[in-house]
Each structure stands twice: as structure tokens, then as C-alpha cells.
Design an enzyme around this catalytic site. Structure first.
Site, short mmCIF file in Angstrom:
data_model
loop_
_atom_site.label_atom_id
_atom_site.label_comp_id
_atom_site.label_asym_id
_atom_site.label_seq_id
_atom_site.Cartn_x
_atom_site.Cartn_y
_atom_site.Cartn_z
CE LYS A 14 6.72 -6.92 -7.88
NZ LYS A 14 5.28 -7.00 -8.31
NE ARG A 89 7.79 -0.98 -8.79
CZ ARG A 89 6.79 -1.58 -8.17
NH1 ARG A 89 5.58 -1.53 -8.63
NH2 ARG A 89 7.00 -2.23 -7.05
NE ARG A 128 -1.69 -7.87 -2.19
CZ ARG A 128 -0.73 -7.28 -2.89
NH1 ARG A 128 0.43 -7.88 -3.07
NH2 ARG A 128 -0.95 -6.11 -3.44
NE ARG A 161 -0.25 -3.49 -1.25
CZ ARG A 161 0.75 -3.81 -2.06
NH1 ARG A 161 1.57 -4.80 -1.76
NH2 ARG A 161 0.94 -3.15 -3.19
NE ARG A 172 -0.86 -1.79 -7.24
CZ ARG A 172 -1.18 -2.86 -6.50
NH1 ARG A 172 -2.43 -3.03 -6.09
NH2 ARG A 172 -0.27 -3.73 -6.16
P1 AP5 Z 1 2.21 -10.99 -3.96
O1 AP5 Z 1 3.36 -11.89 -3.70
O2 AP5 Z 1 1.77 -10.09 -2.86
O3 AP5 Z 1 2.44 -10.17 -5.33
P2 AP5 Z 1 3.46 -9.00 -5.66
O4 AP5 Z 1 3.98 -9.23 -7.02
O5 AP5 Z 1 4.46 -8.83 -4.55
O6 AP5 Z 1 2.42 -7.82 -5.70
P3 AP5 Z 1 2.48 -6.30 -5.19
O7 AP5 Z 1 1.07 -5.79 -5.30
O8 AP5 Z 1 3.13 -6.19 -3.84
O9 AP5 Z 1 3.36 -5.67 -6.27
P4 AP5 Z 1 3.38 -4.19 -6.69
O10 AP5 Z 1 4.56 -4.21 -7.53
O11 AP5 Z 1 2.17 -3.61 -7.29
O12 AP5 Z 1 3.36 -3.44 -5.29
P5 AP5 Z 1 4.52 -2.80 -4.43
O13 AP5 Z 1 4.18 -3.06 -3.02
O14 AP5 Z 1 5.86 -3.17 -4.94
O15 AP5 Z 1 0.98 -11.92 -4.43
C1 AP5 Z 1 -0.29 -11.33 -4.72
C2 AP5 Z 1 -1.40 -12.30 -4.25
O16 AP5 Z 1 -1.33 -13.49 -5.04
C3 AP5 Z 1 -1.28 -12.75 -2.78
O17 AP5 Z 1 -2.56 -12.85 -2.25
C4 AP5 Z 1 -0.62 -14.15 -2.87
O18 AP5 Z 1 -1.01 -14.97 -1.81
C5 AP5 Z 1 -1.14 -14.65 -4.21
N1 AP5 Z 1 -0.20 -15.50 -4.92
C6 AP5 Z 1 1.15 -15.28 -5.07
N2 AP5 Z 1 1.70 -16.25 -5.83
C7 AP5 Z 1 0.68 -17.10 -6.16
C8 AP5 Z 1 0.61 -18.29 -6.94
N3 AP5 Z 1 1.70 -18.84 -7.52
N4 AP5 Z 1 -0.61 -18.89 -7.09
C9 AP5 Z 1 -1.72 -18.37 -6.53
N5 AP5 Z 1 -1.72 -17.24 -5.76
C10 AP5 Z 1 -0.52 -16.61 -5.59
O19 AP5 Z 1 4.32 -1.25 -4.77
C11 AP5 Z 1 3.20 -0.53 -4.27
C12 AP5 Z 1 3.28 0.90 -4.77
O20 AP5 Z 1 4.48 1.53 -4.27
C13 AP5 Z 1 3.36 1.07 -6.29
O21 AP5 Z 1 2.07 1.06 -6.89
C14 AP5 Z 1 4.03 2.45 -6.40
O22 AP5 Z 1 3.12 3.49 -6.12
C15 AP5 Z 1 5.05 2.40 -5.26
N6 AP5 Z 1 6.35 1.86 -5.69
C16 AP5 Z 1 6.93 0.69 -5.31
N7 AP5 Z 1 8.12 0.54 -5.91
C17 AP5 Z 1 8.30 1.62 -6.69
C18 AP5 Z 1 9.34 2.02 -7.57
N8 AP5 Z 1 10.45 1.27 -7.79
N9 AP5 Z 1 9.20 3.20 -8.23
C19 AP5 Z 1 8.11 3.97 -8.02
N10 AP5 Z 1 7.09 3.65 -7.22
C20 AP5 Z 1 7.19 2.47 -6.55
#
Ligand code: AP5
Length: 214
Positions: A14, A89, A128, A161, A172
Site C-alpha cells: 500500500k 479497516r 523491509r 519497523r 497482524r
Molecule cells: P509496503 O508498501 O511497506 O506495504 P504496506 O502494505 O504499506 O505495509 P504496512 O506494513 O505499512 O501495512 P500495515 O497495514 O500493516 O501497517 P500500517 O503502517 O498501516 O511494502 C512492504 C515491503 O514490500 C517493502 O519492503 C516494499 O519494498 C516491498 N514491496 C512492496 N511492493 C512490492 C512488490 N510489488 N514487489 C516486491 N516487493 C514489494 O499500520 C501499522 C499499525 O498501526 C497496525 O498494525 C495497527 O496497529 C495501527 N493502525 C493503522 N491503521 C489503523 C486503523 N485504521 N485502525 C486501527 N489501527 C490501525
């Protein structure tokens, strides 16, 4: 105000895709995870509460994240165009977004889910590396920085991270399947959902995303 919702499992890409499409599509990104990590780093009351949930891979309470998103959008221009990465979410968070949009006459343009199998996202998260300064995201194998461990953009030392360790990744993913599946189903039932295959090179996935949103 227009909103596009970006859904997908942890590690589905994402943030990586969002960073590459927002300028082209004229969208302002709001990443709920980045917003929460910033609040944790600043040790605000919301950040201190959120940290308890984030460190073990659980979602923070709906009311807390809903308030933060609402405040941020409320402080923006009436004609803002937002890409919401990671919100909503849960089904109650969908209701919070509906209420925000109803309040300001905003429109949900689409909800897009990036689809990637669990085994693939687990490998992506395990490799990552992120820049604590400019937030650039790398992967040790698929998207390495030019100099190992150093951000290409700002030369800061890259870090892993805190929630990218095996047990927390598994938790997760379990939370995603348990709590976000209902959001995907509900947007599909409204006819708002677009599905994008997230397997393939980053450029390929970005092209698919732009096609889905045009
Ligand atoms: P990356 O682009 O970083 O993936 P992402 O989908 O953004 O992953 P996140 O871990 O950030 O998502 P998340 O939803 O768990 O975490 P968030 O920060 O929102 O890519 C991942 C890796 O893959 C990278 O190394 C990249 O280089 C590689 N990659 C990408 N695309 C690729 C491809 N096509 N091919 C190969 N490699 C590739 O949330 C963190 C925490 O915050 C949650 O656990 C929760 O506790 C809280 N939180 C956030 N939002 C909410 C909400 N709405 N409600 C409640 N709690 C929330």
C-alpha cells in the site's frame, strides 16, 4: 472533497504504491500507520495509547483512529482529494468515514484492495527497511538501497519497523483477515470495490493501480 480508500494486507505494498501514484493522480496521501507512528514518537496521549496495541499487532481502538483521521481531514481544504492508506479497516471505521463524508459533502470515489498471498507479504515484511527520517521504504532483496542500510533520498540509517518481527507479522495478518475482510465485502456490496493484483514488480503493480483508478 473526494476520497479513495486503499486496502490490503500488511506488506501488500500500500505505502509503496501510494508513494508512486499520489502525484500523478493529484491525491493527498493520509497513511493511518504513519500518522500513528508519528503520534507514538511525539509521545502524545493518543500515541501513548496507540503504542500498546501497535506493538503487539492489534488495531488501535476505532474511536481513537477515527478522531485522528477526522481532525486531519477537517483541518484540510473543502476541495481536498485524499488517498486513505490503511483507513478504514473495520466496519465501524467505515461508518466513521461515511459520517465524515456526509458532514462535509464529500464523495467516496473508490475502494481499492491490493491482493497478495500471506506467504508473499510475510517475506516482504521480513525484509523491509524503512527510513526513520523521510519515511522511504526499501526491501533488502526486491528494492534495496544503493548503499546497504543507507537511505538513497536523505542518507539516514535505515531501520526495521518494530512490528516487522515474525510473531507480530503473523498477528497482524490474522487481525487483517478477521477485521478487514468485512470492510472489503461491504465495499464490494456497495459496488465501490476494485481489486488489484499486488504480485509482480512495483512498476507493474503501480500501472495496474493507475488503470483501476482512471
Ligand atoms: P509496503 O508498501 O511497506 O506495504 P504496506 O502494505 O504499506 O505495509 P504496512 O506494513 O505499512 O501495512 P500495515 O497495514 O500493516 O501497517 P500500517 O503502517 O498501516 O511494502 C512492504 C515491503 O514490500 C517493502 O519492503 C516494499 O519494498 C516491498 N514491496 C512492496 N511492493 C512490492 C512488490 N510489488 N514487489 C516486491 N516487493 C514489494 O499500520 C501499522 C499499525 O498501526 C497496525 O498494525 C495497527 O496497529 C495501527 N493502525 C493503522 N491503521 C489503523 C486503523 N485504521 N485502525 C486501527 N489501527 C490501525
Amino acid at each position: 472533497m473526494d476520497v479513495v480508500v486503499l486496502l490490503g494486507a500488511p506488506g501488500s505494498g500500500k505505502g509503496t504504491v501510494a508513494a508512486r501514484i499520489v502525484q500523478q493522480l493529484g491525491l493527498t496521501p493520509i497513511a493511518s500507520g504513519d500518522m500513528l507512528r508519528e503520534a507514538v514518537a511525539r509521545k502524545t496521549a493518543a500515541g501513548t495509547e496507540a503504542a500498546r496495541y501497535m506493538s503487539c499487532g492489534e488495531l488501535v481502538p476505532d474511536a481513537l483512529i477515527g478522531r485522528m483521521i477526522s481532525d486531519l481531514i477537517g483541518a484540510g481544504p473543502d476541495d481536498g482529494r485524499y488517498l486513505l492508506d490503511g483507513f478504514p479497516r473495520t466496519v465501524p471505521q467505515m461508518g466513521i468515514l461515511d459520517a465524515i463524508l456526509a458532514d462535509c459533502g464529500g464523495v467516496l470515489k473508490a475502494a481499492v484492495v491490493i491482493e497478495v498471498a500471506d506467504a508473499v507479504v510475510t517475506a516482504r515484511l521480513a525484509g523491509r527497511q524503512v527510513c526513520p527520517a523521510c519515511k522511504a521504504v526499501y526491501h533488502v532483496e526486491t528494492l534495496p538501497p544503493k548503499r546497504a542500510g543507507v537511505c538513497d533520498a536523505c542518507a539516514a540509517a535505515l531501520v526495521q519497523r518494530a512490528d516487522d518481527f515474525p510473531a507480530t507479522i503473523a498477528q497482524r495478518l490474522a487481525v487483517y483477515h478477521r477485521q478487514t475482510a468485512g470492510v472489503i465485502d461491504a465495499y464490494a456490496a456497495r459496488g465501490m470495490l476494485k481489486r488489484v493484483d499486488g504480485v509482480g514488480g512495483v512498476d507493474t503493480v503501480v500501472e495496474r493501480m493507475i488503470r483501476a483508478l482512471k
